[in-house]
Design a protein around this motif. Structure first.
Motif, PDB file in Angstrom:
ATOM      1  N   LEU A   1       0.799  -1.226   0.000  1.00  0.00           N
ATOM      2  CA  LEU A   1       0.000   0.000   0.000  1.00  0.00           C
ATOM      3  C   LEU A   1       0.834   1.280   0.000  1.00  0.00           C
ATOM      4  O   LEU A   1       0.540   2.196  -0.784  1.00  0.00           O
ATOM      5  N   PRO A   2       1.855   1.415   0.859  1.00  0.00           N
ATOM      6  CA  PRO A   2       2.593   2.686   0.880  1.00  0.00           C
ATOM      7  C   PRO A   2       3.182   3.053  -0.482  1.00  0.00           C
ATOM      8  O   PRO A   2       3.077   4.206  -0.916  1.00  0.00           O
ATOM      9  N   GLY A   3       3.792   2.081  -1.154  1.00  0.00           N
ATOM     10  CA  GLY A   3       4.383   2.366  -2.456  1.00  0.00           C
ATOM     11  C   GLY A   3       3.341   2.739  -3.490  1.00  0.00           C
ATOM     12  O   GLY A   3       3.526   3.682  -4.273  1.00  0.00           O
ATOM     13  N   PHE A   4       2.223   2.015  -3.499  1.00  0.00           N
ATOM     14  CA  PHE A   4       1.184   2.292  -4.481  1.00  0.00           C
ATOM     15  C   PHE A   4       0.552   3.662  -4.252  1.00  0.00           C
ATOM     16  O   PHE A   4       0.327   4.421  -5.204  1.00  0.00           O
ATOM     17  N   ILE A   5       0.262   3.984  -3.009  1.00  0.00           N
ATOM     18  CA  ILE A   5      -0.360   5.278  -2.722  1.00  0.00           C
ATOM     19  C   ILE A   5       0.600   6.424  -3.015  1.00  0.00           C
ATOM     20  O   ILE A   5       0.203   7.467  -3.550  1.00  0.00           O
ATOM     21  N   ALA A   6       1.883   6.230  -2.719  1.00  0.00           N
ATOM     22  CA  ALA A   6       2.876   7.254  -3.063  1.00  0.00           C
ATOM     23  C   ALA A   6       2.945   7.446  -4.577  1.00  0.00           C
ATOM     24  O   ALA A   6       3.045   8.582  -5.076  1.00  0.00           O
TER      25      ALA A   6
END
Length: 240
Positions: free
Chosen positions: A213-218
């Protein structure tokens, strides 16, 4: 003595209350994620061919998105996506349709809550555990690049339509773009932070592991900035 007739003013439609707008965003995003996750589950049950599974999932998603935007646009604008809300807030600032950070926060909370509810609903409809964390690792660099491209295109499209005064085309344009982007991007075009969070709650064809999630949202936020920059450079705001 003659008197001139005074033309009657057109009635100004009342502003939609904030809570009703937030409710529309919650219901709309829940329905959208239920369509995405539910059609993914159905597709994997009906076919073992991954290409057929993706085709079925994309077709259902595009049609569902078209219907939801058409239905809810008069109520909340049918953002159904935090990056669309942020882009709209930035584009509208200083103008007659401007709104504040509180409304943005209300929309984002409603969208994220709706996305989680939609994922749980899809699992319930197919007699699956209501919450089963996805194990689909999507943290590879080329997938993040695909998500930047997908979100850039979406924000460019939405903002370009607003700046050029063609928002009536949004339902078909957004649905068509997302349908195409699911095929031409390596990430299959999530392009929606709220839906991304919601899809982590279901370990199915359309899921994403919580660790991704963190990478995708960034990547999605990066795409939103790039899309806004491109729209600003390419489209002159239409004068009222």
């Amino acid at each position: 003595m003659q008197t001139q007739a005074v033309p009657a003013r057109e009635a100004t439609p009342p502003a939609v209350p904030p809570l009703r707008r937030a409710a529309a965003e919650l219901v709309g995003t829940a329905a959208l994620v239920a369509v995405v996750v539910g059609s993914g589950i159905q597709a994997t049950r009906l076919s073992q061919d991954v290409g057929v599974q993706l085709l079925a999932n994309v077709l259902a998603t595009a049609l569902g998105l078209w219907v939801l935007i058409t239905l809810l646009a008069p109520v909340s604008g049918a953002h159904l996506n935090p990056v669309v809300t942020l882009a709209d807030w930035w584009t509208a600032r200083g103008g007659p349709t401007a709104y504040g950070a509180r409304t943005v926060a209300l929309y984002v909370i409603a969208q994220t809550s709706g996305a989680i509810a939609g994922s749980v609903l899809a699992d319930a409809m197919f007699d699956r555990p209501l919450i089963s964390w996805s194990t689909h690792d999507l943290s590879a660099g080329h997938l993040l690049l695909g998500e930047v491209v997908a979100t850039t295109g979406l924000v460019l499209l939405v903002t370009g339509l607003v700046r050029s005064g063609r928002t009536q085309l949004a339902p078909v344009a957004v649905a068509t773009y997302i349908g195409a982007a699911c095929w031409f991007t390596s990430s299959s075009s999530f392009a929606n932070p709220a839906a991304t969070v919601g899809r982590s709650f279901s370990d199915t064809f359309t899921g994403i592991a919580p660790g991704s999630l963190p990478g995708f949202i960034a990547a999605q936020l990066t795409g939103a900035v790039l899309g806004l920059a491109l729209a600003t450079a390419l489209f002159t705001p239409k004068k009222p």
